[in-house]
Design an enzyme around this catalytic site. Structure first.
Site, short mmCIF file in Angstrom:
data_model
loop_
_atom_site.label_atom_id
_atom_site.label_comp_id
_atom_site.label_asym_id
_atom_site.label_seq_id
_atom_site.Cartn_x
_atom_site.Cartn_y
_atom_site.Cartn_z
N ASN A 1 -10.31 9.66 9.86
CA ASN A 1 -10.51 8.44 8.95
C ASN A 1 -12.15 8.11 8.68
O ASN A 1 -12.73 8.17 7.68
CB ASN A 1 -9.99 7.14 9.37
CG ASN A 1 -8.50 6.96 9.12
OD1 ASN A 1 -7.72 8.04 8.81
ND2 ASN A 1 -8.07 5.68 8.71
N GLY A 3 0.78 -1.22 -0.04
CA GLY A 3 0.01 -0.05 -0.11
C GLY A 3 0.91 1.21 -0.21
O GLY A 3 2.09 1.24 -0.05
N SER A 38 -6.95 6.40 3.97
CA SER A 38 -7.28 5.09 3.55
C SER A 38 -8.63 4.42 3.66
O SER A 38 -9.22 3.60 2.96
CB SER A 38 -6.32 4.02 4.54
OG SER A 38 -6.53 4.07 5.82
N GLY A 72 3.61 1.33 2.77
CA GLY A 72 4.70 0.31 2.70
C GLY A 72 5.52 0.75 1.36
O GLY A 72 6.84 0.24 1.68
N LYS A 91 -1.36 7.67 17.72
CA LYS A 91 -1.64 7.58 15.99
C LYS A 91 -3.04 7.20 15.85
O LYS A 91 -3.93 7.77 15.29
CB LYS A 91 -0.61 6.42 15.51
CG LYS A 91 -1.11 6.42 13.85
CD LYS A 91 -0.06 5.67 13.36
CE LYS A 91 -0.21 5.62 11.81
NZ LYS A 91 0.87 4.80 10.99
N ASN A 149 -6.35 8.86 13.75
CA ASN A 149 -7.12 8.04 12.88
C ASN A 149 -8.29 7.94 12.93
O ASN A 149 -9.25 7.98 12.14
CB ASN A 149 -6.50 6.68 12.64
CG ASN A 149 -5.18 6.93 11.87
OD1 ASN A 149 -4.85 7.87 11.11
ND2 ASN A 149 -4.38 5.82 11.97
#
Length: 298
Positions: free
Chosen positions: A190, A10, A254, A13, A182, A186
Site C-alpha cells: 500500500n 467499497g 486502496s 464490501g 494481512k 499491506n
C-alpha cells in the site's frame, strides 16, 4: 438470520455482498447521509469469469439499525468508530464483524460496543471498484473469523453460510495472527504503490527492487517479533507477498486510490502500526513513506 448488513460499500464490501447474494442470501447496505434521497441502484458485479451480474440489495440508514441482524463492517478504519456511533438503535444482541484494513481499533470498538458480540474477519479476496456500484472480483481468497469478546464466540455458526458463499471461511482462536499476516502484506504494497502512484504489479519492475527488499525486511522483522513462535519464515513471507502482487497486478491499492483522489488514507492503521511496534527495530523506509504520505494528505 434473514439479512446481512454491509457497512462500507467499497470494493471488498461490494464483492462480499455479491458473493452472498449469489448463494441466495439477502443483503442490505447501511448507507451514509450523503446517499439519502439518491436513487439506490443495483450493484453490478463483474465475476471472476468476466460476467456482469446485477445484485439486488436493500438500502439501510441509521434509523433502520434496530432491524440489523448481522453487521459486517468494511468501512475505512478511521470511519469505523464514527459510523458505529451513528447506529444508536443497533440491538445489543446483533453481532458486529470488523473487516476493516489495518490494526489498532479493536480496543476502542470493545469499549464503544461492550455488550454486542464482536468478531474480526480477515479476507484476502481480490476486489477492485471501477465506479460507483460497479465492482470487479479479481481473485479468490481465504476468510477467517475470530471473536473479540466472549459474546462473539457464540457466533461460530456464521461460518457455514459464509463458507458456502465465499468458498472458504474458517474460525481462528488467534484472529490477531491472521490480521498481522494481512497487515504485513499491506504495509509493503500500500504505501509503496501510493507513494509512487503505481499499480500493484508495477512493484516487480527493476527500479523498485531495492526499496521493495528493504521495506519487506523491515515489515517482516516487526511482524515476526509480534507473532513470536507462530512467525513464518522470511522466505515464506516473501513468497506470500510476491503471490499477492502477482494475483493483484492490475489492481491499484486502496491507499494509492485514496491518495490519488485527495482522500484520507489508512496509513495510520497500516504503516503506523509498524512504526508503533518497531520498538528498536530500524524502519527508515516505513518512516519515510509514512511521513511523505501524511504530508501529501495534508
Amino acid at each position: 438470520m434473514t439479512e446481512w448488513t454491509i457497512l462500507g460499500a467499497g470494493a471488498l464490501g461490494c464483492v462480499i455482498a455479491g458473493q452472498l447474494h449469489q448463494k441466495g442470501e439477502r443483503v442490505g447496505f447501511m448507507l451514509s447521509e450523503r446517499h439519502r434521497g439518491h436513487f439506490h441502484p443495483n450493484l453490478d458485479l463483474i465475476t471472476l469469469s468476466g460476467r456482469h451480474q446485477l445484485i439486488q440489495s436493500q438500502p439501510r440508514f441509521p434509523e433502520h439499525a434496530r432491524k440489523v441482524e448481522c453487521l459486517m463492517v468494511f468501512t475505512k478504519a478511521y470511519h469505523v468508530l464514527g459510523a458505529l456511533k451513528e447506529l444508536q438503535h443497533l440491538p445489543k444482541s446483533t453481532p458486529i464483524i470488523l473487516f476493516n484494513n489495518g490494526m489498532g481499533l479493536t480496543e476502542q470498538v470493545k469499549e464503544l460496543m461492550p455488550d454486542n458480540p464482536l468478531l474480526v474477519g480477515v479476507c484476502s479476496h481480490g476486489a477492485m471498484k471501477e465506479q460507483d456500484w460497479l465492482v470487479r472480483h479479481t481473485g479468490k481468497g481465504e476468510t477467517w473469523l475470530g471473536a473479540l469478546n466472549e459474546a462473539g464466540k457464540e457466533w461460530t455458526h456464521l461460518l457455514k453460510p459464509l463458507a458456502a458463499s465465499l468458498g472458504h471461511c474458517e474460525w481462528s482462536d488467534d484472529i490477531a495472527l491472521h490480521q498481522r499476516h494481512k497487515l504485513a502484506v499491506n504495509a509493503v504494497i500500500n504505501p509503496l504503490t501510493a507513494y509512487n502512484n503505481i499499480s500493484n504489479g508495477q512493484l516487480v519492475e527493476p527500479r523498485f527492487h531495492d526499496v521493495l527488499e528493504q521495506l519487506t525486511d523491515e515489515v517482516y522483522q516487526v511482524i515476526a517479533r509480534l507473532n513470536g513462535s507462530d512467525a513464518e519464515s522470511k522466505d515464506a513471507f516473501r513468497r506470500r507477498l510476491q503471490q499477492v502482487i502477482e494475483e493483484t497486478a492490475i489492481n491499484y491499492s486502496s491507499m494509492q486510490q485514496d491518495l490519488a483522489n485527495g482522500r484520507k488514507t489508512e496509513i495510520d492503521y497500516i504503516t503506523g502500526f509498524i512504526l508503533k511496534h518497531a520498538d528498536g527495530i530500524p524502519v527508515p523506509v516505513s518512516q519515510q513513506l509514512y511521513d511523505e504520505i501524511k504530508r501529501r494528505e495534508a
